[in-house]
Write an enzyme that holds these catalytic residues in place. Structure first.
Site, PDB file in Angstrom:
ATOM      1  N   HIS A  18       0.822  -1.293   0.046  1.00  0.00           N
ATOM      2  CA  HIS A  18       0.139   0.046   0.084  1.00  0.00           C
ATOM      3  C   HIS A  18       0.756   1.196  -0.123  1.00  0.00           C
ATOM      4  O   HIS A  18       0.579   2.125  -0.866  1.00  0.00           O
ATOM      5  CB  HIS A  18      -1.003   0.127   1.369  1.00  0.00           C
ATOM      6  CG  HIS A  18      -1.998  -0.978   1.438  1.00  0.00           C
ATOM      7  ND1 HIS A  18      -2.199  -1.885   2.418  1.00  0.00           N
ATOM      8  CD2 HIS A  18      -2.915  -1.442   0.366  1.00  0.00           C
ATOM      9  CE1 HIS A  18      -3.122  -2.614   2.203  1.00  0.00           C
ATOM     10  NE2 HIS A  18      -3.583  -2.394   1.233  1.00  0.00           N
ATOM     11  N   LYS A  42     -17.873  -6.154   6.205  1.00  0.00           N
ATOM     12  CA  LYS A  42     -16.627  -6.729   6.769  1.00  0.00           C
ATOM     13  C   LYS A  42     -16.548  -6.333   8.193  1.00  0.00           C
ATOM     14  O   LYS A  42     -16.893  -5.585   8.795  1.00  0.00           O
ATOM     15  CB  LYS A  42     -15.193  -5.899   6.017  1.00  0.00           C
ATOM     16  CG  LYS A  42     -15.167  -6.275   4.659  1.00  0.00           C
ATOM     17  CD  LYS A  42     -14.077  -5.993   4.081  1.00  0.00           C
ATOM     18  CE  LYS A  42     -13.645  -6.224   2.707  1.00  0.00           C
ATOM     19  NZ  LYS A  42     -12.379  -5.944   2.035  1.00  0.00           N
ATOM     20  N   ARG A  91      -1.921  -6.478  -7.943  1.00  0.00           N
ATOM     21  CA  ARG A  91      -1.070  -7.361  -7.554  1.00  0.00           C
ATOM     22  C   ARG A  91      -0.903  -8.710  -8.844  1.00  0.00           C
ATOM     23  O   ARG A  91       0.054  -8.970  -9.218  1.00  0.00           O
ATOM     24  CB  ARG A  91      -1.115  -7.957  -6.115  1.00  0.00           C
ATOM     25  CG  ARG A  91      -1.077  -7.065  -5.326  1.00  0.00           C
ATOM     26  CD  ARG A  91      -1.531  -7.715  -3.973  1.00  0.00           C
ATOM     27  NE  ARG A  91      -2.887  -8.140  -3.897  1.00  0.00           N
ATOM     28  CZ  ARG A  91      -3.621  -8.384  -3.074  1.00  0.00           C
ATOM     29  NH1 ARG A  91      -3.312  -8.578  -1.852  1.00  0.00           N
ATOM     30  NH2 ARG A  91      -4.811  -8.756  -3.170  1.00  0.00           N
ATOM     31  N   SER A 129      -3.222  -7.578   3.154  1.00  0.00           N
ATOM     32  CA  SER A 129      -3.386  -7.430   4.486  1.00  0.00           C
ATOM     33  C   SER A 129      -4.024  -8.678   5.077  1.00  0.00           C
ATOM     34  O   SER A 129      -3.643  -8.754   6.405  1.00  0.00           O
ATOM     35  CB  SER A 129      -4.628  -6.386   4.690  1.00  0.00           C
ATOM     36  OG  SER A 129      -3.960  -5.016   4.444  1.00  0.00           O
TER      37      SER A 129
END
Length: 165
Positions: A18, A42, A91, A129
């Site tokens: 990040h 979440k 990614r 994460s």
């Protein structure tokens, strides 16, 4: 005219991947707003306030970076900030499929909004994460995965989470 961009995400916790996107974006744009998403679907490990504090800590030396948070639709937040560009880090191909759908949806909601994809630095292509939290919860080393200044806080939080189970 100032060129601003919004880099949205959960940042639970912020990783070196990040931070790489933040630094690179800050070198391109006049202003980078890193926007922590409050997603009621979440269950983040870190509170919104903790995530904002971590991001403020790790970006304090970058003059054109602002840390903020929002809930609801990104498009509504962007309209309120009068920003028309979203930056997203990618990614892998699997990231692209999801992010591409989101970019199209955001453009549908506001045709003036553009999403720019920034490829990750290859040394962070495996980093997420979720992986950081899992490694920390099982006692693995997260040094070089997250900024040094938050390693202790992440380890402390994951230890507490493990003790509650």
């Amino acid at each position: 005219m100032e060129k601003a961009v919004i880099y949205p995400g959960s940042f639970d916790p912020v990783t070196n991947g990040h931070l790489d996107i933040i630094y690179r974006s800050a070198n391109i744009f006049d202003k980078v707003i890193v926007a922590v998403l409050e997603n009621p679907q979440k269950n983040p490990m870190f509170t919104k306030e903790e995530r904002v504090a971590m991001l403020k800590d790790v970006t304090k030396g970058i003059k054109n970076v602002e840390i903020d948070c929002f809930s609801g639709l990104l498009i509504h937040y962007m309209n309120a900030k009068n920003v028309k560009i979203i930056i997203k880090g990618l990614r892998a191909v699997s990231d692209f499929e999801y992010e591409f759908q989101m970019a199209l949806m955001n453009n549908k909601l506001n045709p003036e909004v553009e999403t720019l994809f920034m490829m990750t630095n290859n040394k962070y292509s495996y980093l997420s994460s979720s992986a950081v939290k899992q490694i920390a919860m099982f006692g693995g080393c997260i040094k070089d995965l997250v900024p040094d200044s938050i390693v202790t806080g992440v380890l402390k939080k994951t230890t507490l989470k493990n003790e509650v189970k």
